[in-house]
Design a protein around this motif. Structure first.
Motif, mmCIF file in Angstrom:
data_model
loop_
_atom_site.group_PDB
_atom_site.id
_atom_site.type_symbol
_atom_site.label_atom_id
_atom_site.label_comp_id
_atom_site.label_asym_id
_atom_site.label_seq_id
_atom_site.Cartn_x
_atom_site.Cartn_y
_atom_site.Cartn_z
ATOM 1 N N GLY A 5 7.813 2.040 -0.484
ATOM 2 C CA GLY A 5 8.460 3.297 -0.828
ATOM 3 C C GLY A 5 9.084 3.386 -2.201
ATOM 4 N N VAL A 6 9.371 2.250 -2.847
ATOM 5 C CA VAL A 6 9.974 2.276 -4.184
ATOM 6 C C VAL A 6 9.225 1.260 -5.056
ATOM 7 C CG1 VAL A 6 12.146 2.364 -5.463
ATOM 8 C CG2 VAL A 6 12.169 2.654 -2.993
ATOM 9 N N PRO A 7 7.992 1.560 -5.424
ATOM 10 C CA PRO A 7 7.208 0.605 -6.207
ATOM 11 C C PRO A 7 7.745 0.421 -7.609
ATOM 12 C CG PRO A 7 6.028 2.686 -6.008
ATOM 13 C CD PRO A 7 7.228 2.779 -5.107
ATOM 14 N N LEU A 64 17.212 4.343 -7.266
ATOM 15 C CA LEU A 64 18.184 3.467 -6.595
ATOM 16 C C LEU A 64 18.621 4.083 -5.275
ATOM 17 C CD1 LEU A 64 20.018 0.950 -6.702
ATOM 18 C CD2 LEU A 64 21.725 2.370 -7.878
ATOM 19 N N LEU A 65 18.839 5.401 -5.259
ATOM 20 C CA LEU A 65 19.173 6.082 -4.013
ATOM 21 C C LEU A 65 18.061 5.875 -2.986
ATOM 22 C CD1 LEU A 65 20.776 8.110 -2.265
ATOM 23 C CD2 LEU A 65 19.562 9.941 -3.462
ATOM 24 N N ARG A 66 16.813 6.071 -3.398
ATOM 25 C CA ARG A 66 15.690 5.864 -2.474
ATOM 26 C C ARG A 66 15.640 4.411 -2.008
ATOM 27 N NH1 ARG A 66 11.253 8.166 -0.731
ATOM 28 N NH2 ARG A 66 11.557 10.073 -1.921
ATOM 29 N N TRP A 67 15.959 3.490 -2.899
ATOM 30 C CA TRP A 67 15.913 2.072 -2.545
ATOM 31 C C TRP A 67 16.932 1.740 -1.453
ATOM 32 C CZ3 TRP A 67 18.438 -2.660 -2.590
ATOM 33 C CH2 TRP A 67 17.631 -3.792 -2.653
ATOM 34 N N HIS A 68 18.067 2.432 -1.472
ATOM 35 C CA HIS A 68 19.117 2.157 -0.486
ATOM 36 C C HIS A 68 18.946 2.952 0.804
ATOM 37 C CE1 HIS A 68 21.894 -0.649 -2.327
ATOM 38 N NE2 HIS A 68 21.874 0.015 -3.462
ATOM 39 N N LEU A 69 18.059 3.930 0.837
ATOM 40 C CA LEU A 69 17.830 4.704 2.056
ATOM 41 C C LEU A 69 16.590 4.180 2.766
ATOM 42 C CD1 LEU A 69 18.509 8.365 0.833
ATOM 43 C CD2 LEU A 69 20.020 6.904 2.173
ATOM 44 N N PRO A 70 16.558 4.249 4.107
ATOM 45 C CA PRO A 70 17.628 4.699 4.994
ATOM 46 C C PRO A 70 18.758 3.681 5.080
ATOM 47 C CG PRO A 70 15.821 3.835 6.272
ATOM 48 C CD PRO A 70 15.367 3.822 4.831
ATOM 49 N N LEU A 71 19.919 4.135 5.572
ATOM 50 C CA LEU A 71 21.086 3.259 5.624
ATOM 51 C C LEU A 71 20.908 2.151 6.642
ATOM 52 C CD1 LEU A 71 23.962 5.885 5.358
ATOM 53 C CD2 LEU A 71 22.824 4.615 3.543
ATOM 54 N N TRP A 131 24.085 4.891 -5.791
ATOM 55 C CA TRP A 131 23.308 5.966 -6.419
ATOM 56 C C TRP A 131 23.820 6.416 -7.778
ATOM 57 C CZ3 TRP A 131 25.757 10.599 -7.553
ATOM 58 C CH2 TRP A 131 26.962 10.850 -6.899
ATOM 59 N N ASP A 132 25.031 6.050 -8.177
ATOM 60 C CA ASP A 132 25.686 6.559 -9.394
ATOM 61 C C ASP A 132 25.722 5.441 -10.441
ATOM 62 O OD1 ASP A 132 27.593 7.365 -11.334
ATOM 63 O OD2 ASP A 132 28.665 8.592 -9.870
ATOM 64 N N ASP A 133 25.120 5.683 -11.623
ATOM 65 C CA ASP A 133 25.023 4.609 -12.613
ATOM 66 C C ASP A 133 26.371 4.195 -13.185
ATOM 67 O OD1 ASP A 133 25.642 6.606 -14.469
ATOM 68 O OD2 ASP A 133 23.621 6.705 -15.320
ATOM 69 N N ARG A 134 27.438 4.966 -12.935
ATOM 70 C CA ARG A 134 28.776 4.580 -13.389
ATOM 71 C C ARG A 134 29.426 3.560 -12.471
ATOM 72 N NH1 ARG A 134 30.540 10.823 -13.626
ATOM 73 N NH2 ARG A 134 29.413 10.623 -11.650
ATOM 74 N N HIS A 135 28.844 3.334 -11.306
ATOM 75 C CA HIS A 135 29.501 2.499 -10.292
ATOM 76 C C HIS A 135 28.615 1.362 -9.767
ATOM 77 C CE1 HIS A 135 32.962 5.287 -9.718
ATOM 78 N NE2 HIS A 135 32.073 6.208 -10.046
#
Length: 519
Positions: A5-7, A64-71, A131-135
């Motif tokens: 899902g995240v190639p 990065l959001l896709r990489w972390h989903l699903p929880l 998901w946030d590049d500041r954190h």
């Protein structure tokens, strides 16, 4: 955590666009649809909310959001899953929606909308590191570390047992985790710094990230002005955390059949539990080099520069076609092999047909070459384990949209005439593939291999039914029509692709085509 899902090419291109300031382009590359208009957000919810949404979108890392989903460690995003990423004044939030059904292309959708109370528990608003590049550098703390990830050194090498549990923050996390794994619940919570005022058996099956739980609870309490925080648990129970201004928070367990206590903010699931990636890292199933670069740089500081500069993880190679598989067939041993675009067996087609007919008449099924071919090309029945694994891996790539991996297997000589458990061909599943341009390339290869654009699954649905229902582009619809797909073909429920057209434009496209009968 993410084998599908995240190639790597998605991460590389999304990163390039994001660093260039093109967050919309990065979302498109990461298969994330932006379903919001900032002017409309300002008109509906105010300029301040619209400004905060715009600021968050500028720092969104969609890959990065896709990489972390699903929880949860599930293969696909949950049906109709709504995950708040940020909460603003007036109950409005930046949210990401999963597919409408699980068995659907894994496209995520960004919206700015009022957030229902029931969705807050699934939110990432207290976990912006995902998901946030500041954190992103905060991920190490969310995983129980300060200078290194527990159970590893700073370079990502697992520590020997004798070096675990030292007298530091990470050692305390290691001790608490080990105690919890052994079922020594009271000791684990005590080690993590909690005073438990609840029967131990109520906490036995609740396994939170103990050494981040208090920090996240304190953060939620400070941001809401509350003195008590609720951590929802299974079986209609909730854990109340108070005394958060002291060194040892107190834990109590209360029933939540009638909902959470009034006025008590709830910790989202992601703020209670370690990311699922930790189990795979600790179990050796995932190498640090295979992490998303921002994840790897956060978790393993000594490797951070290398991981950040590389721009993409080292992805697991697509599965290779298995070698010849030996199986017992009619009292002798035969070899079955997938190569050169077909499933090779040492029998002519008429012999396979005769063998299956004889087995049907006898009312028995004996595994052999004929049954293996039937299992491969019908999606049901017996298959040798290597072929079963190959089909499962291929369909996993398809369901997560990884066209590059699918094309690599076709290049190796995969027989494309396999069916999934619903009787669907790879032509049916074209809308799942991403990026969209790859669908036409794969379609051309499938048609050249002899697959039928009008094939029907077990419910009588054709590839055109799926393309219409799954929102395929007009380009793919035209390609299927040109290949002989019939827009008037009715499935078992009597519905045609024209009936399923989501817009008048799609209906006109379908009805404007003349179906040419195949020669």
């Amino acid at each position: 955590m993410r084998r599908y899902g995240v190639p790597a090419d998605m991460i590389e291109e999304a990163t390039r666009l994001r660093l260039a300031g093109d967050w919309r382009g990065a979302c498109a590359v990461a298969n994330v649809a932006v379903e919001l208009d900032l002017a409309a957000v300002a008109a509906r919810h105010g300029a301040d909310v619209a400004g905060r949404v715009a600021d968050d979108l500028a720092h969104l890392v969609p890959d990065l959001l896709r990489w972390h989903l699903p929880l949860r460690p599930e293969p696909l995003n949950g049906a109709r899953a709504v995950t708040p990423l940020a909460l603003y004044e007036g109950g409005v939030g930046l949210t990401v929606h999963g597919p409408d059904v699980t068995d659907q292309p894994q496209r995520l959708r960004l919206r700015a909308e009022p957030v229902a109370a029931g969705h807050v528990e699934q939110g990432l608003h207290l976990n912006r590191e995902r998901w946030d590049d500041r954190h992103t550098t905060e991920l190490l703390a969310r995983c129980g570390g300060r200078t290194r990830l527990p159970f590893f050194n700073a370079a990502g090498t697992p520590l020997p047992v004798v070096e675990l549990g030292r007298d530091d923050h990470e050692g305390r996390s290691e001790r608490a985790t080990q105690l919890l794994a052994k079922g020594r619940v009271a000791e684990a919570w005590d080690e993590a710094g909690f005073d438990v005022d609840a029967p131990e058996h109520l906490l036995r099956h609740y396994r939170p990230g103990l050494t981040m739980l208090a920090e996240r609870a304190r953060h939620l309490a400070e941001s809401t002005g509350a003195d008590v925080v609720l951590a929802p648990m299974p079986s209609f129970l909730g854990m109340l955390l108070d005394r958060l201004d002291g060194p040892r928070p107190r834990v109590r367990v209360v029933p939540t059949h009638s909902g959470p206590p009034a006025g008590v903010p709830a910790l989202p699931r992601a703020a209670q539990h370690w990311p699922a990636v930790l189990d795979e890292l600790r179990g050796g199933e995932l190498d640090p080099a295979q992490l998303h670069p921002l994840v790897g740089a956060a978790l393993f500081p000594a490797r951070g520069t290398l991981l950040s500069a590389r721009g993409a993880p080292t992805m697991p190679a697509p599965p290779r076609l298995p070698g010849p598989v030996e199986l017992s067939c009619g009292g002798t041993w035969h070899q079955v092999a997938v190569r050169d675009g077909t499933l090779h067996v040492p029998h002519p087609p008429e012999e396979l047909t005769r063998e299956l007919a004889l087995q049907a008449l006898a009312g028995r099924v004996e595994p052999g070459c004929a049954v293996a071919v039937r299992g491969w090309r019908t999606g049901g029945g017996w298959l040798p384990t290597p072929l079963l694994k190959l089909r499962s891996q291929l369909l996993a790539y398809v369901m997560h949209g990884e066209a590059t991996a699918v094309e690599a297997l076709l290049d190796e000589g995969l027989d494309p005439r396999l069916l999934d458990a619903h009787g669907r061909t790879l032509v049916h599943l074209l809308p799942w593939l991403f990026p969209a341009g790859a669908r036409l390339r794969v379609l051309d290869r499938l048609l050249a291999a002899g697959l039928d654009a009008g094939a029907r699954d077990r419910l009588g649905r054709t590839p055109l039914h799926f393309a219409v229902r799954r929102g395929a582009s007009p380009t793919l619809l035209r390609a299927l029509l040109a290949a002989g797909a019939d827009p008037a073909a009715a499935d078992h429920a009597g519905q045609t692709p024209v009936d399923a057209a989501p817009t008048p434009e799609v209906a006109r496209l379908l009805t404007g085509f003349s179906v040419v009968p195949p020669r």
